[in-house]
Design an enzyme around this catalytic site. Structure first.
Site, PDB file in Angstrom:
ATOM      1  N   ASP A 220     -10.483  28.532  15.764  1.00  0.00           N
ATOM      2  CA  ASP A 220      -9.653  29.726  15.647  1.00  0.00           C
ATOM      3  C   ASP A 220     -10.337  30.753  14.738  1.00  0.00           C
ATOM      4  O   ASP A 220     -11.562  30.811  14.674  1.00  0.00           O
ATOM      5  CB  ASP A 220      -8.248  29.351  15.165  1.00  0.00           C
ATOM      6  CG  ASP A 220      -8.271  28.503  13.877  1.00  0.00           C
ATOM      7  OD1 ASP A 220      -9.192  28.687  13.058  1.00  0.00           O
ATOM      8  OD2 ASP A 220      -7.361  27.669  13.701  1.00  0.00           O
ATOM      9  N   SER A 221      -9.542  31.532  14.010  1.00  0.00           N
ATOM     10  CA  SER A 221     -10.124  32.614  13.198  1.00  0.00           C
ATOM     11  C   SER A 221     -11.026  32.095  12.085  1.00  0.00           C
ATOM     12  O   SER A 221     -11.972  32.779  11.682  1.00  0.00           O
ATOM     13  CB  SER A 221      -9.013  33.472  12.593  1.00  0.00           C
ATOM     14  OG  SER A 221      -8.150  32.688  11.784  1.00  0.00           O
ATOM     15  N   ILE A 222     -10.763  30.895  11.576  1.00  0.00           N
ATOM     16  CA  ILE A 222     -11.605  30.368  10.505  1.00  0.00           C
ATOM     17  C   ILE A 222     -13.010  30.102  11.029  1.00  0.00           C
ATOM     18  O   ILE A 222     -13.990  30.174  10.282  1.00  0.00           O
ATOM     19  CB  ILE A 222     -10.971  29.105   9.891  1.00  0.00           C
ATOM     20  CG1 ILE A 222      -9.584  29.446   9.328  1.00  0.00           C
ATOM     21  CG2 ILE A 222     -11.844  28.521   8.793  1.00  0.00           C
ATOM     22  CD1 ILE A 222      -8.820  28.261   8.793  1.00  0.00           C
TER      23      ILE A 222
ATOM     24  N   LEU B 108     -14.581  33.844  11.864  1.00  0.00           N
ATOM     25  CA  LEU B 108     -15.056  34.538  10.660  1.00  0.00           C
ATOM     26  C   LEU B 108     -16.224  33.824   9.978  1.00  0.00           C
ATOM     27  O   LEU B 108     -16.728  34.314   8.967  1.00  0.00           O
ATOM     28  CB  LEU B 108     -13.900  34.675   9.658  1.00  0.00           C
ATOM     29  CG  LEU B 108     -12.669  35.460  10.130  1.00  0.00           C
ATOM     30  CD1 LEU B 108     -11.558  35.369   9.092  1.00  0.00           C
ATOM     31  CD2 LEU B 108     -13.031  36.908  10.422  1.00  0.00           C
TER      32      LEU B 108
ATOM     33  N   HIS C 149      -6.867  31.698   5.040  1.00  0.00           N
ATOM     34  CA  HIS C 149      -8.281  31.868   5.362  1.00  0.00           C
ATOM     35  C   HIS C 149      -9.149  31.606   4.127  1.00  0.00           C
ATOM     36  O   HIS C 149      -8.637  31.527   3.004  1.00  0.00           O
ATOM     37  CB  HIS C 149      -8.524  33.271   5.933  1.00  0.00           C
ATOM     38  CG  HIS C 149      -7.811  33.499   7.225  1.00  0.00           C
ATOM     39  ND1 HIS C 149      -6.566  34.098   7.280  1.00  0.00           N
ATOM     40  CD2 HIS C 149      -8.146  33.181   8.498  1.00  0.00           C
ATOM     41  CE1 HIS C 149      -6.161  34.149   8.545  1.00  0.00           C
ATOM     42  NE2 HIS C 149      -7.098  33.594   9.293  1.00  0.00           N
TER      43      HIS C 149
END
Length: 243
Positions: A10-12, A15, A191
């Site tokens: 996912d976003s982790i 990024l 995050h």
């Protein structure tokens, strides 16, 4: 051709190629040894990740990745009755979705190193403050996620890894071993800070090195410049069957 490591999450994961990110650090460590491919999708859950499998990991590929990290759960663990309810995936479904992902990867390549990474812990207080910034008075008074519930999903992730005989990183537990982990490792309650990214990097490298993918022991793709004879530059390439 260099081997590929795919970072799927996912976003982790999305990024992770930012400055100080765990993906960027892996790229540096495995420079000229392996290609680190990021496939991170902010906001995604295991339920939605299933739709990506055949696109990212086609069964017809003749060169599947040699290693894949699977890093989902932070969004699956979102609570019902909150802004993020649309992301909520029940625990049993989350575990079954992880099984489907692992089985697909094993079908792609029986020798692929698969690493399941649990969601990180949640700092509920900091997450609430962060949520209040864009939403103001409209921000919900209850947290979108709790550390307790996220821990249940983390345990489920580890259980699936043991059940299917693949590696895992229990990030939820590991981070909480450090005093002050809430601010040290989390930028917004969920995050990662650069220090948090460092924890992921170090834990993933441990797993890779403990398998057959230790960076110092892997060959570089082409000769070092000092190995090239300026009078006969073709020689070293011929010796390595690169011509």
């Amino acid at each position: 051709m260099r081997p590929q490591f795919v970072l799927f999450g996912d976003s982790i994961t999305e990024l992770s190629f930012r400055c100080g990110g765990w993906g960027a650090s892996l790229t540096d460590t495995y420079s000229r040894k392996a290609d680190i491919v990021v496939r991170g999708y902010g906001g995604y859950t295991t339920r939605w990740a299933l739709f990506l499998l055949h696109h990212i990991f086609p069964l017809t590929s003749s060169t599947p990745p040699v290693a894949t990290t699977v890093f989902f759960g932070a969004n699956d663990a979102a609570l019902t009755g909150r802004y993020s309810e649309r992301q909520h995936v029940p625990l049993d479904e989350y575990k079954e979705n992880l099984r489907k992902i692992v089985r697909h990867l094993k079908e792609c390549s029986p020798t692929m190193l698969i690493v399941l990474i649990t969601p990180p812990p949640i700092d509920e207080e900091w997450q609430q403050q962060y949520a209040a910034s864009p939403h103001g008075e409209k921000a919900m008074k209850l947290p979108e996620r709790t550390n307790e519930v996220t821990g249940i999903y983390a345990n489920g992730c580890v259980e699936v890894a043991k059940e299917l005989g693949v590696s895992s990183v229990n990030l939820w537990s590991k981070m909480q071993e450090t005093q002050g982990w809430q601010k040290k490792f989390l930028s917004d309650g969920l995050h990662l800070t650069p220090d948090g990214n460092r924890v992921v990097y170090e834990e993933v490298v441990k797993v890779l090195s403990g398998a057959w993918l230790s960076a110092p022991e892997m060959p570089a793709d082409f000769p070092h410049h000092l190995e090239i004879d300026p009078e006969n530059p073709a020689k070293v390439f011929q010796e390595r069957c690169l011509l």
